[in-house]
Design a protein around this motif. Sequence first.
Motif, mmCIF file in Angstrom:
data_model
loop_
_atom_site.group_PDB
_atom_site.id
_atom_site.type_symbol
_atom_site.label_atom_id
_atom_site.label_comp_id
_atom_site.label_asym_id
_atom_site.label_seq_id
_atom_site.Cartn_x
_atom_site.Cartn_y
_atom_site.Cartn_z
ATOM 1 N N CYS A 53 0.843 -1.207 0.000
ATOM 2 C CA CYS A 53 0.000 0.000 0.000
ATOM 3 C C CYS A 53 0.871 1.248 0.000
ATOM 4 O O CYS A 53 1.878 1.316 0.691
ATOM 5 N N GLY A 96 -0.962 3.762 3.579
ATOM 6 C CA GLY A 96 -2.166 2.940 3.695
ATOM 7 C C GLY A 96 -1.846 1.671 4.477
ATOM 8 O O GLY A 96 -0.707 1.233 4.542
ATOM 9 N N THR A 97 -2.853 1.071 5.073
ATOM 10 C CA THR A 97 -2.657 -0.142 5.871
ATOM 11 C C THR A 97 -2.973 -1.366 5.016
ATOM 12 O O THR A 97 -4.045 -1.454 4.416
ATOM 13 N N CYS A 98 -2.032 -2.307 4.961
ATOM 14 C CA CYS A 98 -2.154 -3.499 4.125
ATOM 15 C C CYS A 98 -2.755 -4.648 4.926
ATOM 16 O O CYS A 98 -2.399 -4.870 6.092
ATOM 17 N N CYS A 151 -5.894 -2.816 0.643
ATOM 18 C CA CYS A 151 -5.423 -1.635 1.362
ATOM 19 C C CYS A 151 -6.592 -0.854 1.960
ATOM 20 O O CYS A 151 -7.643 -0.718 1.339
ATOM 21 N N CYS A 175 -7.065 2.922 3.007
ATOM 22 C CA CYS A 175 -6.354 4.180 2.767
ATOM 23 C C CYS A 175 -6.632 5.212 3.857
ATOM 24 O O CYS A 175 -7.669 5.167 4.529
ATOM 25 N N ARG A 216 -4.461 0.739 -4.246
ATOM 26 C CA ARG A 216 -3.231 0.729 -3.445
ATOM 27 C C ARG A 216 -2.986 2.080 -2.788
ATOM 28 O O ARG A 216 -1.872 2.404 -2.423
ATOM 29 N N CYS A 217 -4.046 2.904 -2.668
ATOM 30 C CA CYS A 217 -3.967 4.250 -2.075
ATOM 31 C C CYS A 217 -3.052 5.154 -2.900
ATOM 32 O O CYS A 217 -2.315 5.978 -2.365
#
Length: 118
Positions: A16, A20-22, A36, A38, A46-47
């Motif tokens: 990400c 961003g948090t994956c 992801c 965001c 993927r943000c």
Amino acid sequence: MAEHGDPCDGQEASYCMNEGTCYKIPSIDGTYILSCVCNKDYKGGRCEHFQLPSKVSDPGEAGLIAAVTIVALLILVVLAVVIYYTHKTLKAKQQNQQNTPQPYWRVNPTSMSTPTHV
């Protein structure tokens, strides 16, 4: 397990963009799909897309601004059309006056002279 799946670990965590948090989401065939979540200013798979922050808090206010803008543009268009046709009409009227021939029987009074008898 988190709401979005298991958090990514290691090299997967960099999947990400823009902080961003994956998360790993399990699929039917036993593999994982990376997803992801965001931050508020980014969107996309993927943000990767920056989303401009909006200052308008009330959706009705945004609609009012759009309506006023549209009405102002319509007034400008109508005004431009009126000015165009007024100019066109005055120009045609002026050309007609210039192109109208004077009748041949009109005589300029200053050119007439009284006959003198000798």
